[in-house]
Design an enzyme around this catalytic site. Structure first.
Site, PDB file in Angstrom:
ATOM      1  N   GLY A  10       0.812  -1.205   0.000  1.00  0.00           N
ATOM      2  CA  GLY A  10       0.000   0.000   0.000  1.00  0.00           C
ATOM      3  C   GLY A  10       0.847   1.256   0.000  1.00  0.00           C
ATOM      4  O   GLY A  10       2.081   1.206  -0.044  1.00  0.00           O
ATOM      5  N   TYR A 149     -15.256   2.664  11.350  1.00  0.00           N
ATOM      6  CA  TYR A 149     -13.794   2.559  11.266  1.00  0.00           C
ATOM      7  C   TYR A 149     -13.148   2.983  12.581  1.00  0.00           C
ATOM      8  O   TYR A 149     -12.249   2.323  13.088  1.00  0.00           O
ATOM      9  CB  TYR A 149     -13.283   3.425  10.114  1.00  0.00           C
ATOM     10  CG  TYR A 149     -11.788   3.339   9.893  1.00  0.00           C
ATOM     11  CD1 TYR A 149     -11.191   2.133   9.576  1.00  0.00           C
ATOM     12  CD2 TYR A 149     -10.986   4.477   9.989  1.00  0.00           C
ATOM     13  CE1 TYR A 149      -9.817   2.054   9.361  1.00  0.00           C
ATOM     14  CE2 TYR A 149      -9.622   4.407   9.773  1.00  0.00           C
ATOM     15  CZ  TYR A 149      -9.037   3.203   9.460  1.00  0.00           C
ATOM     16  OH  TYR A 149      -7.688   3.116   9.256  1.00  0.00           O
ATOM     17  N   LYS A 153     -10.887   0.417  14.843  1.00  0.00           N
ATOM     18  CA  LYS A 153      -9.507   0.686  15.229  1.00  0.00           C
ATOM     19  C   LYS A 153      -9.363   0.817  16.740  1.00  0.00           C
ATOM     20  O   LYS A 153      -8.313   0.481  17.303  1.00  0.00           O
ATOM     21  CB  LYS A 153      -8.994   1.940  14.528  1.00  0.00           C
ATOM     22  CG  LYS A 153      -8.924   1.833  13.006  1.00  0.00           C
ATOM     23  CD  LYS A 153      -8.063   0.664  12.548  1.00  0.00           C
ATOM     24  CE  LYS A 153      -6.581   0.918  12.718  1.00  0.00           C
ATOM     25  NZ  LYS A 153      -5.758  -0.165  12.113  1.00  0.00           N
TER      26      LYS A 153
END
Length: 327
Positions: A10, A149, A153
């Site tokens: 990435g 998200y 996390k």
């Protein structure tokens, strides 16, 4: 040091591999190429200190072998970008929580160090800026997928800290704030490459909302160099660090800056969040890190200014555009 980088093909992961190799370390990457690209790591193909596995982190058999052969794991593999968070929330949650669970359990089996990259999304709608590492988290309701998200996390962080507390596993958490630079894609809503990509084509630069929301942008090289230093330290286990730049700019001012630097004829257009993402979408009004902790531990100071970052992204996107036109 033998390093394993999850999500290493990435944007950030590939730059981290570059930095590790520059520091003389051996690097193994695992990436399923769902958002990463082989082109990001192609320049290491003949490097004897580099190897690459095309596989998901959730393949426990492969991960067991790779973890057993490394000294430290940089866990970067995760879903990226607000557009992906809104459109594919199941994938976002599973790729965060399940992958981190695999990494930590296998790391604990072999007693390996883990550096977990987290996110400024952790702080949610907290308006008390700059955000310190022990600041409260303020989030919207579970009916807003925007916050999935952040919660995913947060579970990653809780799990990493629990492994450190209960088992003495040396884990460190780094919350990244809006990292930008060459190789970053605007495909998943990343604002700077999206703005620059539109500007170099003289297409409309689309600002979501009223443009008064602000962010702080940090060069990927500042970020990865700090990650390497933190991984080499023995006194950071069980700690959480903000990592980014603390120079703030509104998104509307960013669009104007991009237009000026690129010499673009693009029109700057505002569209409501409901049109860009979904009805009822909620955003963070400001996102500014308190960097005093990481400065105290490793003397961290960002080296790159925003104008330079924009120019580098422009050069990268123009070069890629020429390559595509010639192929």
């Amino acid at each position: 040091m033998r390093a394993l980088v999850t999500g290493g093909a990435g944007f950030i992961g590939s730059h981290l591999a570059d930095a590790l190799i520059r520091h003389g370390h051996r690097v193994t990457i695992i990436d399923d190429l769902s958002t990463g690209k082989l082109a990001n790591i192609a320049h290491h193909e003949a490097e004897p200190r580099f190897q690459f596995a095309i596989e998901t982190v959730m393949n426990e058999t492969v991960m067991d072998r790779l973890v057993s052969e490394c000294d430290v794991i940089f866990h970067l593999a995760a879903a990226v970008g607000v557009e992906l968070i809104v459109s594919r929330p199941v994938e976002v949650i599973e790729r965060c929580v399940l992958a981190t669970d695999v990494v930590l359990h296998i790391a604990n089996r072999y007693r390996k160090r883990v550096l977990l990259t987290s996110t400024s999304e952790i702080y949610g709608k907290n308006t008390k800026v700059p955000f310190s590492e022990d600041a409260d988290r303020i989030l919207g309701p579970t009916t807003k997928s925007r916050w999935s998200y952040s919660c995913s996390k947060a579970i990653d962080e809780f799990l990493a800290l629990a492994f450190h507390k209960e088992n003495g596993l040396p884990t460190v958490i780094v919350r990244l704030f809006n990292t930008i630079g060459p190789r970053q894609s605007g495909q998943y809503g990343m604002v700077v490459p999206r703005f620059v990509g539109a500007a170099i084509r003289d297409q409309p630069i689309t600002v979501y909302g009223d443009g008064t929301q602000s962010r702080c942008f940090c060069h990927v090289l500042d970020v990865v160099d700090a990650l390497v230093v933190l991984a080499e330290r023995s006194d950071v286990a069980g700690q959480v660090f903000n990592l980014g730049n603390d120079q703030e700019i509104t998104i509307l001012a960013l669009a104007e800056r991009v237009k000026a630097i690129t010499g673009s004829r693009s029109e700057i257009v505002k569209i409501p969040y409901s049109e860009a993402y979904e009805v009822g979408f909620e955003d963070m009004s400001r996102r500014v890190p308190d960097l005093s902790k990481i400065r105290a531990y490793i003397g961290y100071t960002p080296r790159f200014q925003l104008d330079q970052m924009i120019r580098e992204i422009q050069e990268f996107l123009v070069a890629r555009q020429r390559e595509q036109a010639g192929s």
